[in-house]
Design a protein around this motif. Structure first.
Motif, PDB file in Angstrom:
ATOM      1  N   SER A 173      42.439   5.699 -24.320  1.00  0.00           N
ATOM      2  CA  SER A 173      43.843   5.558 -23.874  1.00  0.00           C
ATOM      3  C   SER A 173      44.390   6.892 -23.388  1.00  0.00           C
ATOM      4  CB  SER A 173      44.710   5.028 -25.016  1.00  0.00           C
ATOM      5  OG  SER A 173      44.296   3.741 -25.392  1.00  0.00           O
ATOM      6  N   LYS A 174      44.036   7.989 -24.058  1.00  0.00           N
ATOM      7  CA  LYS A 174      44.475   9.324 -23.633  1.00  0.00           C
ATOM      8  C   LYS A 174      43.908   9.657 -22.252  1.00  0.00           C
ATOM      9  CE  LYS A 174      44.344  12.673 -26.722  1.00  0.00           C
ATOM     10  NZ  LYS A 174      43.845  13.504 -27.843  1.00  0.00           N
ATOM     11  N   TYR A 175      42.648   9.297 -22.042  1.00  0.00           N
ATOM     12  CA  TYR A 175      42.007   9.561 -20.741  1.00  0.00           C
ATOM     13  C   TYR A 175      42.726   8.783 -19.638  1.00  0.00           C
ATOM     14  CZ  TYR A 175      38.578   9.352 -16.971  1.00  0.00           C
ATOM     15  OH  TYR A 175      37.958   9.411 -15.745  1.00  0.00           O
ATOM     16  N   ARG A 176      43.023   7.489 -19.899  1.00  0.00           N
ATOM     17  CA  ARG A 176      43.713   6.674 -18.894  1.00  0.00           C
ATOM     18  C   ARG A 176      45.125   7.191 -18.625  1.00  0.00           C
ATOM     19  NH1 ARG A 176      40.860   2.324 -21.491  1.00  0.00           N
ATOM     20  NH2 ARG A 176      42.628   1.974 -22.894  1.00  0.00           N
ATOM     21  N   LEU A 177      45.804   7.644 -19.687  1.00  0.00           N
ATOM     22  CA  LEU A 177      47.165   8.163 -19.521  1.00  0.00           C
ATOM     23  C   LEU A 177      47.148   9.440 -18.682  1.00  0.00           C
ATOM     24  CD1 LEU A 177      50.187   8.162 -20.147  1.00  0.00           C
ATOM     25  CD2 LEU A 177      49.683   9.323 -22.316  1.00  0.00           C
ATOM     26  N   LYS A 178      46.191  10.305 -18.955  1.00  0.00           N
ATOM     27  CA  LYS A 178      46.079  11.557 -18.200  1.00  0.00           C
ATOM     28  C   LYS A 178      45.832  11.272 -16.719  1.00  0.00           C
ATOM     29  CE  LYS A 178      43.838  16.094 -18.513  1.00  0.00           C
ATOM     30  NZ  LYS A 178      42.881  16.909 -19.266  1.00  0.00           N
ATOM     31  N   LYS A 179      45.015  10.260 -16.465  1.00  0.00           N
ATOM     32  CA  LYS A 179      44.722   9.878 -15.087  1.00  0.00           C
ATOM     33  C   LYS A 179      45.971   9.330 -14.401  1.00  0.00           C
ATOM     34  CE  LYS A 179      41.283   7.288 -12.435  1.00  0.00           C
ATOM     35  NZ  LYS A 179      40.120   6.363 -12.519  1.00  0.00           N
ATOM     36  N   LEU A 232      49.016  10.069 -15.079  1.00  0.00           N
ATOM     37  CA  LEU A 232      49.970  11.162 -14.849  1.00  0.00           C
ATOM     38  C   LEU A 232      49.465  12.163 -13.802  1.00  0.00           C
ATOM     39  CD1 LEU A 232      51.070  11.908 -18.542  1.00  0.00           C
ATOM     40  CD2 LEU A 232      52.105  10.353 -16.892  1.00  0.00           C
ATOM     41  N   SER A 233      48.274  11.866 -13.209  1.00  0.00           N
ATOM     42  CA  SER A 233      47.696  12.701 -12.139  1.00  0.00           C
ATOM     43  C   SER A 233      47.461  14.137 -12.588  1.00  0.00           C
ATOM     44  CB  SER A 233      48.603  12.669 -10.895  1.00  0.00           C
ATOM     45  OG  SER A 233      48.794  11.359 -10.442  1.00  0.00           O
ATOM     46  N   LEU A 234      46.964  14.288 -13.818  1.00  0.00           N
ATOM     47  CA  LEU A 234      46.695  15.624 -14.349  1.00  0.00           C
ATOM     48  C   LEU A 234      45.215  15.969 -14.125  1.00  0.00           C
ATOM     49  CD1 LEU A 234      48.606  15.405 -17.757  1.00  0.00           C
ATOM     50  CD2 LEU A 234      49.457  16.285 -15.583  1.00  0.00           C
ATOM     51  N   ASP A 235      44.942  17.238 -13.766  1.00  0.00           N
ATOM     52  CA  ASP A 235      43.551  17.638 -13.565  1.00  0.00           C
ATOM     53  C   ASP A 235      42.887  17.925 -14.912  1.00  0.00           C
ATOM     54  OD1 ASP A 235      44.947  20.695 -12.337  1.00  0.00           O
ATOM     55  OD2 ASP A 235      44.339  20.246 -14.395  1.00  0.00           O
ATOM     56  N   LYS A 236      41.572  18.191 -14.894  1.00  0.00           N
ATOM     57  CA  LYS A 236      40.801  18.357 -16.115  1.00  0.00           C
ATOM     58  C   LYS A 236      41.280  19.544 -16.943  1.00  0.00           C
ATOM     59  CE  LYS A 236      36.526  16.244 -14.389  1.00  0.00           C
ATOM     60  NZ  LYS A 236      35.085  16.454 -14.120  1.00  0.00           N
ATOM     61  N   GLU A 237      41.724  20.607 -16.243  1.00  0.00           N
ATOM     62  CA  GLU A 237      42.121  21.834 -16.959  1.00  0.00           C
ATOM     63  C   GLU A 237      43.466  21.690 -17.673  1.00  0.00           C
ATOM     64  OE1 GLU A 237      38.994  22.451 -14.492  1.00  0.00           O
ATOM     65  OE2 GLU A 237      40.984  21.877 -13.773  1.00  0.00           O
ATOM     66  N   THR A 238      44.293  20.732 -17.269  1.00  0.00           N
ATOM     67  CA  THR A 238      45.639  20.584 -17.847  1.00  0.00           C
ATOM     68  C   THR A 238      45.572  19.812 -19.160  1.00  0.00           C
ATOM     69  OG1 THR A 238      46.621  20.556 -15.644  1.00  0.00           O
ATOM     70  CG2 THR A 238      47.992  19.764 -17.459  1.00  0.00           C
ATOM     71  N   ASP A 239      46.139  20.412 -20.200  1.00  0.00           N
ATOM     72  CA  ASP A 239      46.163  19.760 -21.513  1.00  0.00           C
ATOM     73  C   ASP A 239      47.267  18.693 -21.527  1.00  0.00           C
ATOM     74  OD1 ASP A 239      45.516  19.601 -24.423  1.00  0.00           O
ATOM     75  OD2 ASP A 239      47.623  20.212 -24.585  1.00  0.00           O
ATOM     76  N   LEU A 240      46.890  17.482 -21.909  1.00  0.00           N
ATOM     77  CA  LEU A 240      47.831  16.360 -21.880  1.00  0.00           C
ATOM     78  C   LEU A 240      49.029  16.606 -22.810  1.00  0.00           C
ATOM     79  CD1 LEU A 240      48.674  13.506 -21.052  1.00  0.00           C
ATOM     80  CD2 LEU A 240      47.137  12.601 -22.813  1.00  0.00           C
ATOM     81  N   THR A 241      48.756  17.013 -24.051  1.00  0.00           N
ATOM     82  CA  THR A 241      49.842  17.246 -25.011  1.00  0.00           C
ATOM     83  C   THR A 241      50.752  18.377 -24.540  1.00  0.00           C
ATOM     84  OG1 THR A 241      48.421  16.525 -26.824  1.00  0.00           O
ATOM     85  CG2 THR A 241      50.385  17.782 -27.418  1.00  0.00           C
ATOM     86  N   GLY A 242      50.134  19.459 -24.007  1.00  0.00           N
ATOM     87  CA  GLY A 242      50.935  20.576 -23.497  1.00  0.00           C
ATOM     88  C   GLY A 242      51.848  20.141 -22.361  1.00  0.00           C
ATOM     89  N   PHE A 243      51.328  19.282 -21.484  1.00  0.00           N
ATOM     90  CA  PHE A 243      52.132  18.794 -20.363  1.00  0.00           C
ATOM     91  C   PHE A 243      53.314  17.955 -20.870  1.00  0.00           C
ATOM     92  CE2 PHE A 243      53.281  17.182 -16.288  1.00  0.00           C
ATOM     93  CZ  PHE A 243      53.569  15.836 -16.474  1.00  0.00           C
TER      94      PHE A 243
END
Length: 626
Positions: free
Chosen positions: A603-609, A611-622
């Protein structure tokens, strides 16, 4: 039949004063009406005729209310038009025409507001609240009552009206199951009325405290308040109210298992209720005496009392009381081993309770009927009733939990408001004292100054005081806001911990229960019951809604920001984002949502996708930047 016990006439007379009026007075009023010219006095005469007929014959009362309204319209007497609307609305209410009732009350309030008739508005609001209360619209009743309380307190300074409004609010909270708030309002009523010199109102306030204490299961306190009220009722020859007090005292003694005292007081209640022609109290007291006889194992006498109570309840169409008494009749037949006859009683009570949504009575009916089926050896039907009992019990439990949360929230908000008012009053007192000191100093210096200097000093003083006042007000508001945010942060942390701990516990316990699935036969029913209860306790949408409310307050509408930036984001994804923003671990989130940790990683992977975040961007930090 509608309950009239809490319905207050236009000028807040006790209900007992409305009974026993003779025909001679009505004939005299009608003679004045027929011979008088069309003016305000004629309208007021029709008003009095309406008062004489209400609670006696509502069809006749409606006729005179309509005449009152039409005459007031013809002579453009605004107060009379408003009262006409109100009286017609009251008649419609007792004739079960609820839509027409509300329209008339709304029209009356609009006129009373227009002509600044504060007392009429306040009283109309209170009666309107009783209408909504008796129709089960408790939240609406409370909002309307707040209008009444505001007018009686701030516009009218009417202590009697204010106290009676608090008394009504107490009754509404009891009906809602908010017993602490009911007690608070009953106490507010008592504190106001015990300062006055009207013994009857004081007695009613004491009785109301006893009524609230009963629902808080403080039975001895309830007895003490009712005894004090009873002394006043007896001294004033208020037989109707004395009967009610005896009834409540008897019921309290029953729950304290003092059957002798219960018997003594309930007998007195029956005696006085018959004397006062108070059939509702007679019905309740005889049912109470029947319960005492059951406890004393005098089953035939108990059955006779229940039969008499049921006759009255049926005559008055008291549906809840009918269901309760029918359940008691079934219980007596179970104790007498008349099991098939007992089940017939329970079939009736269950059908009635189900039709009106009376859950407590439905629960009792299923429990008793399951016992009856078990005695007859019909274990399949007994098991079915037990499952229904569990389901209803769960529903009642969930409702009570929500009521407790709502009650605590209301208490907190009330205390916060009272604290803010107290702080403001203290600041005003300080400023007034400072102003007096400054005024004295200024007066000592002013004698030897030119008028220009004095005026300049006054202007400067006023300007400085305004700046100081504004600063104090701003600091006060900031402090209140800080306290509110701090509270909500604590509530949010508590709610988060609650969700995590609850679901971790449930998950572990269910895993243990799975291991005993193949245990002996006697564990099957218990196993199924526990699993059903535990599933009910799982993280529900209501838990999420409570969490989301606190989260939004603390984190500046985080969910709205996400929806604005990503229109296609789902509720589940917002929930996951909120938990990440709270810095919960993958394991904690999985426990909270009752899923596997691998599912959260996906679910975290799908959410990150999304939100159009790249691999280097931390999801929680964003998410923490939003």
């Amino acid at each position: 039949m509608k309950s009239i016990r809490h319905f207050v006439p236009m000028f807040l007379f006790p209900i007992t004063m409305l009974f026993g009026q003779n025909q001679e007075k009505i004939d005299s009023l009608l003679k004045v009406y027929e011979n008088h010219q069309e003016d305000t006095l004629k309208v007021k005469t029709l008003n009095l005729v309406f008062d004489e007929y209400m609670y006696k014959d509502w069809d006749i009362a409606l006729t005179y209310a309509q005449k009152e309204f039409e005459l007031a319209k013809r002579i453009d007497y605004q107060e009379g038009i408003g009262k006409g609307h109100l009286h017609i609305g009251m008649a419609y209410y007792f004739l079960d025409k609820m839509d027409s009732t509300r329209i008339r009350f709304d029209n009356a309030l609009a006129i009373f507001t227009k002509i600044d008739a504060h007392f009429l508005r306040a009283t109309a609001y209170r009666n309107y609240s009783i209408i909504e209360y008796e129709n089960g619209n408790y939240d609406k009743a409370l909002k309307i009552l707040d209008n009444s309380i505001d007018l009686f307190s701030n516009k009218l300074n009417d202590s009697i009206g204010l106290a009676i409004s608090h008394e009504t609010k107490s009754k509404v909270y009891i009906a809602k199951g908010n017993y602490k708030l009911a007690l608070q309002n009953a106490l507010s009523c008592l504190r106001i009325l015990e300062k006055g010199d009207d013994a009857f109102y004081h007695a009613n306030a004491l009785y109301n405290m006893g009524y609230a204490e009963f629902f808080n299961k403080n039975y001895q306190k309830s007895i003490d308040y009712n005894q004090r009220a009873l002394e006043i009722y007896l001294s004033k020859n208020e037989t109707w109210w004395a009967a009610q007090a005896y009834n409540d005292i008897g019921n309290n003694y029953y729950y304290l298992n003092n059957l002798e005292k219960a018997d003594e007081n309930l007998k007195k209640a029956v005696e006085l209720s018959i004397e006062a022609a108070a059939e509702w109290i007679e019905c309740t007291s005889k049912a109470g005496l029947g319960k005492v006889r059951v406890a004393q194992k005098q089953y035939d006498e108990a059955e006779r009392l229940f039969d008499e109570s049921l006759l009255i309840a049926t005559k008055l169409n008291l549906k809840i009381k009918i269901i309760e008494v029918v359940n008691h009749q079934g219980e007596v037949n179970l104790l007498k081993e008349n099991n098939e006859e007992a089940i017939q009683y329970f079939n009736r009570s269950i059908a009635m309770a189900d039709s009106i949504g009376a859950k407590e009575q439905l629960k009792a009916g299923y429990g008793f009927r399951a016992e009856g089926y078990t005695k007859l050896g019909n274990y399949k039907l007994a098991s079915s009733d037990k499952e229904n009992l569990i389901s209803i019990n769960d529903s009642i439990y969930s409702e009570k939990k929500l009521q407790q949360i709502e009650e605590l929230t209301t208490i907190y908000e009330t205390e916060k408001m009272e604290a803010a008012i107290a702080l403001q009053e203290e600041e005003i007192k300080t400023l007034n004292e400072k102003a007096r000191a400054d005024k004295l100093t200024k007066g000592l210096y002013a004698g030897g100054m030119a008028s220009f200097v004095a005026i300049s000093g006054l202007l400067f003083f006023g300007f400085r005081q305004r700046i100081k006042k504004n600063r104090i007000a701003r600091e006060k508001q900031e402090e209140i806001y800080r306290q509110e945010i701090a509270h909500k942060q604590k509530e949010l942390a508590s709610q988060t911990l609650h969700l995590v701990q609850k679901n971790t516990f449930i998950q572990e316990l269910m895993e243990n229960l799975e291991k005993i699935k193949n245990s002996p036969e006697k564990f099957k029913v218990e196993f199924r019951r526990i699993v059903m209860l535990l599933k009910k306790e799982n993280a529900s949408d209501k838990d999420w809604e409570v969490f989301k409310t606190y989260f939004a307050d603390v984190h500046n509408d985080f969910d709205q920001k996400l929806r604005t930036l990503y229109a296609d984001i789902s509720e589940k994804e917002i929930r996951l984002a909120a938990f990440l923003r709270m810095n919960l671990t993958t394991k904690e989130i999985a426990a909270t949502l009752n899923v596997l940790p691998d599912s959260i990683l996906k679910s975290k992977y799908r959410l990150k996708k999304k939100l159009s975040l790249d691999k280097e961007t931390d999801l929680t930090g964003f998410l923490n930047t939003l």
